[in-house]
Each structure stands twice: as structure tokens, then as C-alpha cells.
Design a protein around this motif. Structure first.
Motif, PDB file in Angstrom:
ATOM      1  N   PHE A 327       8.662   1.142   5.562  1.00 31.14           N
ATOM      2  CA  PHE A 327       7.694   1.306   4.480  1.00 31.14           C
ATOM      3  C   PHE A 327       6.462   0.441   4.744  1.00 31.14           C
ATOM      4  O   PHE A 327       6.534  -0.587   5.412  1.00 31.14           O
ATOM      5  N   ALA A 328       5.330   0.866   4.177  1.00 34.45           N
ATOM      6  CA  ALA A 328       4.052   0.193   4.397  1.00 34.45           C
ATOM      7  C   ALA A 328       3.760  -0.796   3.274  1.00 34.45           C
ATOM      8  O   ALA A 328       3.261  -0.428   2.223  1.00 34.45           O
ATOM      9  N   ARG A 329       4.122  -2.027   3.487  1.00 33.79           N
ATOM     10  CA  ARG A 329       3.832  -3.129   2.552  1.00 33.79           C
ATOM     11  C   ARG A 329       4.382  -2.844   1.155  1.00 33.79           C
ATOM     12  O   ARG A 329       3.639  -2.629   0.200  1.00 33.79           O
ATOM     13  N   GLY A 330       5.687  -2.891   1.026  1.00 27.57           N
ATOM     14  CA  GLY A 330       6.289  -2.791  -0.293  1.00 27.57           C
ATOM     15  C   GLY A 330       5.899  -3.979  -1.145  1.00 27.57           C
ATOM     16  O   GLY A 330       6.097  -5.131  -0.746  1.00 27.57           O
ATOM     17  N   GLU A 331       5.317  -3.722  -2.314  1.00 32.37           N
ATOM     18  CA  GLU A 331       4.893  -4.824  -3.185  1.00 32.37           C
ATOM     19  C   GLU A 331       5.510  -4.659  -4.575  1.00 32.37           C
ATOM     20  O   GLU A 331       6.671  -4.941  -4.787  1.00 32.37           O
ATOM     21  N   GLY A 332       4.736  -4.210  -5.571  1.00 30.17           N
ATOM     22  CA  GLY A 332       5.262  -4.155  -6.924  1.00 30.17           C
ATOM     23  C   GLY A 332       6.445  -3.204  -7.053  1.00 30.17           C
ATOM     24  O   GLY A 332       6.501  -2.165  -6.397  1.00 30.17           O
ATOM     25  N   ALA A 343       5.643   0.308  -5.359  1.00 32.72           N
ATOM     26  CA  ALA A 343       4.288   0.441  -4.830  1.00 32.72           C
ATOM     27  C   ALA A 343       4.264  -0.030  -3.378  1.00 32.72           C
ATOM     28  O   ALA A 343       4.652  -1.151  -3.073  1.00 32.72           O
ATOM     29  N   CYS A 344       3.822   0.847  -2.492  1.00 32.52           N
ATOM     30  CA  CYS A 344       3.606   0.499  -1.086  1.00 32.52           C
ATOM     31  C   CYS A 344       2.100   0.455  -0.860  1.00 32.52           C
ATOM     32  O   CYS A 344       1.439   1.495  -0.763  1.00 32.52           O
ATOM     33  N   GLU A 389      -6.496   2.342  -5.710  1.00 29.07           N
ATOM     34  CA  GLU A 389      -6.652   1.816  -4.358  1.00 29.07           C
ATOM     35  C   GLU A 389      -5.802   0.563  -4.206  1.00 29.07           C
ATOM     36  O   GLU A 389      -5.969  -0.410  -4.912  1.00 29.07           O
ATOM     37  N   ASN A 390      -4.870   0.627  -3.249  1.00 33.41           N
ATOM     38  CA  ASN A 390      -4.011  -0.511  -2.932  1.00 33.41           C
ATOM     39  C   ASN A 390      -3.280  -1.049  -4.154  1.00 33.41           C
ATOM     40  O   ASN A 390      -3.454  -2.196  -4.569  1.00 33.41           O
ATOM     41  N   ALA A 391      -2.434  -0.195  -4.736  1.00 35.58           N
ATOM     42  CA  ALA A 391      -1.616  -0.592  -5.879  1.00 35.58           C
ATOM     43  C   ALA A 391      -0.723  -1.762  -5.500  1.00 35.58           C
ATOM     44  O   ALA A 391      -0.127  -1.796  -4.433  1.00 35.58           O
ATOM     45  N   ASP A 392      -0.624  -2.725  -6.409  1.00 36.93           N
ATOM     46  CA  ASP A 392       0.165  -3.931  -6.154  1.00 36.93           C
ATOM     47  C   ASP A 392       1.170  -4.091  -7.299  1.00 36.93           C
ATOM     48  O   ASP A 392       2.068  -3.279  -7.461  1.00 36.93           O
TER      49      ASP A 392
END
Length: 467
Positions: A327-332, A343-344, A389-392
Motif C-alpha cells: 500500500f502507498a503510505r497508509g495513514e488515517g 487513507a493511503c 488531495e493527500n488524505a491523512d
């Protein structure tokens, strides 16, 4: 203080309604703008040039980095993920707030860490050989939503590094995550001497009086670039995201669990894999691999991991080699209505974000889970910065509206809302070129809190929220 499992479920269940409609509005490659008729109306210019909000709404700065707190320490900088809890005895709201700091300036101990001697013995996770102590950790803000004022603030976890996000638990604690992989010894990147390994999660209790928790790393939950967690309140399983461009989605199943809370000191760590598609890259960065489309859903399986403290920071690589998805930067991450929404931040064809939905098996964690597997769905992939854009970090209002923090770098960061009928709208726009983080609602629904990270500000917003 105690928040019932039923109350936790009720608060988290609102998330589904907003997402369902949003999915129908977003298609890969199609440009979509926010609907001005949705949400709370057009933004009004802020005379102080901090935050534009809709008409009828107002904000106040309730905490600023560098202020003295009730325990004599200073409010640290870089506030990030945050959770809100109700203290039933006092009627107050308790915010637990992360600080994404590495050794250096801006911490709770002041200039040259002059206040560090006030930390009781055993309460500082990493003293840094007396030269470069950890200055991340968490602070607690006790807030009166009736008077809209801070009652007190205090340091609640000390000595950790880069506490980015985390998540609330049904048993009235906050699990905070270190977004780092620093090992014991000298780290050339930070210039710090570490007495402890970093990259762990820590549990912080909800209290209204100053209290520093014993800094016990939850090593069984794995050591990696942690971002956030979410708990399935029915099974007690904890999902974890990894903020890496080639990261994994993990889950932790504690060995011991009772009705009130699991024992997080031991258990099984696993990585998510897509059945029949070993080592699947979900990022949609390479069309040659075959793009995943919004609405595509897949049965999943979970791969057991060993050596979870990962001294070589290779947990994700070993997991991928064993068949786990990338996955591409799993965050929130937020659990609601029986599913976890993830959110990735840099996923998608244009690398501006994806949101995934994971629906767990109804018999999650049992030996028969493979017969009724969980399902992973690509819920949205906007590919349109006008929309998101870029959900965190993300959270949900009591009315069912979703609120998504953006991490847009040098662009104006926004707080994006989604109505229960599925219409996206801009709820707030920040003038300060600061990442928005930690959005969370007070349990009584009156107040939205969030952080302006680089500015070191914690904000409380009130107004005519939808019923």
C-alpha cells in the motif's frame, strides 16, 4: 473513566453514510469539483488570515506550542493525531494529542531541556544519554465544551519519538504510534543518541488530572513506521497502518482478551494479503500491473509474521515476499459500521490518495475465518486535487458527515467534508501553509478539534452543526 463498547460502536457507525454517496461521485480520470450547495455553505474570509470557515462558524485557538501547562512542562510543537473522550464524572472532554517530534527543539522540557529533571524516575522512555532525550509523546487537554475553555493541560507520555497518529480504543485509552524506526545508539539522520529502540505503539489512559503513564512499548504489535490504529470493537482486533511508500496493512490479535479489554503485551501480528493475488501492489502507480478500479473488492487472508520487532526494518519486505499486499503510505484509519476505512496518502494513478474499505470476517480471528474471509474494497480514488488531495487523518461528525484532513505540502491545506447524502464540500481552508491533523469531535458533538501542525496550534470550532 469508562466508555461503553456500545457507545464506541454508536459513535463510529456514522462513517458509512457519507462514504456511500461519495464513491458514486468519483471515477478515475474524471475531474470533480466540490459541490457548493453541499455542507455548510461558502467559506468566509478570516480577518486574522488563519482559517476560513462557513458562515455561522467560529474557531478559537485553545493551545499553542510553548505555553506552560498545569504540570510545569511546556506544550510541545508539531501536534498531530488526536482523540476525544468523555469523562462521565465531570462532564468534561479529554483530548489526547500526539506530537511528531524528534530530539531537538520544541519539546516539553524547554530550552536545553532544562525542565527534564521534573520527570519522575521511570517515566521517560528514552533519556538520550542525558543529551538528546525523546521529546515526542502525548499531551492531554481537559476541555469544557460548555464554557469553551481549557481546564488544564499536561504531559501524559514522555520520551518517545515522532508520535504521529494512533487511535481510540473501546476500553477508554489512546494508542499512540511512533512513526520512526530509529535503533539504540547514534542515529546520523537525527544526530541523537538513543537508549531505546523506537517504532512502537504505547497505550495512554484517559484522565482529567495530571498523570504521566509508564512508557511501556507494545512490542508484540510490531516495530515499524507506525501511523494509526483502529479497533474492531466486536472482536478486539487492532488494525495498523504503516506510513511507507511500500508499506503493509497489519492487524494484531491479542492472546488474552476479556469483555473489558485485551492484554496487548502478547499476541499475533499479521499482514493483509489478497486471496489469489500474492504480493499484490495496490498503489495503482504502474498500469502494467493492471489497475484496480473503485468498487473492486477482493477476499483477503492474513499472513502470520515473525521477528516482529524487525531490527533491520524489513517487516514490510518480508511480509510482501510472503504474499502480503503493498500500500502507498497508509495513514488515517477509522472503524465504523462494521468496516475499517483506510487513507493511503499517495496511492492512485496521480499519487494524491486512495481510501480503502476493509470489512472483516464475521468470525474474525477464528480458525474458520478462511471460510468466511474479510473483504477489501477500493472505495475511492479521486485523482482530482480539487476534491481531495493527500488524505491523512479522518473522523466523523455525530451527524454522519465525514471530515478528512489534507496534507498538501506547500499548498493550502483543507478540511474536506462529505455529507450523509454523499456530497463533498470544503469545510475549512488554512492560510498558514500548515498540515491539518488530528480532527476529532467532542463526545457531545458541539466542538470539532484539529491541529495546525507546523504552526503548533490546536483549534476548537463551534457553530450550527447539522442535527
Amino acid at each position: 473513566m469508562h466508555v461503553s463498547r456500545r457507545a464506541f460502536l454508536a459513535r463510529s457507525s456514522f462513517v458509512a453514510a457519507g462514504f456511500v454517496g461519495l464513491q458514486s461521485l468519483i471515477h478515475p480520470g474524471k475531474s470533480s469539483a466540490s459541490d457548493d450547495s453541499a455542507g455548510y455553505g461558502e467559506l468566509q474570509p478570516d480577518p486574522d488570515k488563519r482559517i476560513d470557515l462557513p458562515k455561522g462558524f467560529s474557531y478559537r485557538v485553545i493551545s499553542t506550542a510553548g505555553e506552560e501547562m498545569a504540570d510545569g512542562f511546556l506544550v510541545p510543537g508539531l501536534p498531530d493525531g488526536m482523540g476525544a473522550f468523555a469523562d462521565e464524572a465531570s462532564g468534561l472532554t479529554v483530548l489526547i494529542r500526539n506530537h511528531e517530534l524528534t530530539p531537538g527543539g520544541g519539546g516539553p522540557f524547554g530550552t536545553k531541556n532544562a525542565l527534564i529533571d521534573r520527570v519522575p524516575e521511570g517515566k521517560l522512555y528514552d533519556a538520550g544519554r542525558g543529551m538528546t532525550p525523546g521529546i515526542g509523546g502525548t499531551t492531554t487537554v481537559v476541555y469544557d465544551t460548555q464554557k469553551q475553555q481549557v481546564v488544564r493541560q499536561f504531559l501524559s507520555l514522555a520520551g518517545t519519538y515522532r508520535n504521529c497518529a494512533g487511535g481510540p480504543t473501546p476500553w477508554s485509552t489512546w494508542i499512540t504510534c511512533e512513526e520512526t524506526n530509529v535503533r539504540t545508539g547514534f542515529d546520523i539522520k537525527t544526530g541523537a543518541f538513543s537508549e531505546q529502540d523506537h517504532g512502537y505503539t504505547f497505550e495512554v489512559p484517559v484522565t482529567v488530572e495530571p498523570h504521566l503513564v509508564d512508557p511501556v512499548p507494545l512490542k508484540a504489535m510490531g516495530r515499524f513506521n507506525h501511523e494509526a490504529i483502529a479497533v474492531n470493537p466486536k472482536s478486539g482486533v487492532i488494525y495498523q497502518t504503516e506510513d511507507r511508500g511500500d508499506g503493509c496493512i497489519y492487524r494484531f490479535i491479542a492472546n488474552r482478551h476479556d469483555e473489558l479489554r485485551p492484554n496487548l503485551s502478547s499476541g499475533k501480528l499479521q499482514a493483509l494479503a489478497i486471496k489469489g493475488q500474492s504480493s499484490r501492489d495496490t498503489r495503482n502507480h504502474n498500469s502494467n500491473l493492471g489497475l484496480m478500479e473503485p468498487g473492486d473488492a477482493f477476499d483477503v487472508e492474513w499472513i502470520d509474521l515473525d521477528d516482529v520487532e524487525s531490527p533491520d526494518d524489513d517487516l514490510r519486505h518480508r511480509a510482501f515476499k510472503a504474499g502480503a499486499a503493498m500500500f502507498a503510505r497508509g495513514e488515517g484509519i477509522w472503524f465504523g459500521d462494521g468496516a475499517a476505512y483506510i487513507a493511503c496518502t499517495s496511492g492512485g494513478q496521480k499519487k494524491i490518495g486512495q481510501i480503502w474499505k476493509y470489512t472483516p470476517s464475521p468470525i474474525e480471528g477464528s480458525t474458520e475465518e478462511g471460510e468466511q474471509p474479510g473483504r477489501l474494497e477500493l472505495f475511492i480514488e479521486p485523482n482530482d486535487s480539487a476534491l481531495v488531495e493527500n488524505a491523512d487523518n479522518l473522523t466523523v461528525a455525530p451527524s454522519g458527515e465525514l471530515f478528512v484532513c489534507e496534507d498538501r505540502g506547500t499548498n493550502t491545506a483543507r478540511l474536506i467534508g462529505v455529507t450523509s447524502s454523499g456530497q463533498p464540500f470544503v469545510f475549512a481552508a488554512c492560510h498558514l501553509k500548515s498540515e491539518l491533523a488530528g480532527a476529532t469531535f467532542s463526545p457531545d458533538g458541539s466542538t470539532l478539534f484539529f491541529n495546525l501542525q507546523k504552526s503548533g496550534l490546536t483549534i476548537a470550532v463551534t457553530g450550527p452543526w447539522h442535527a
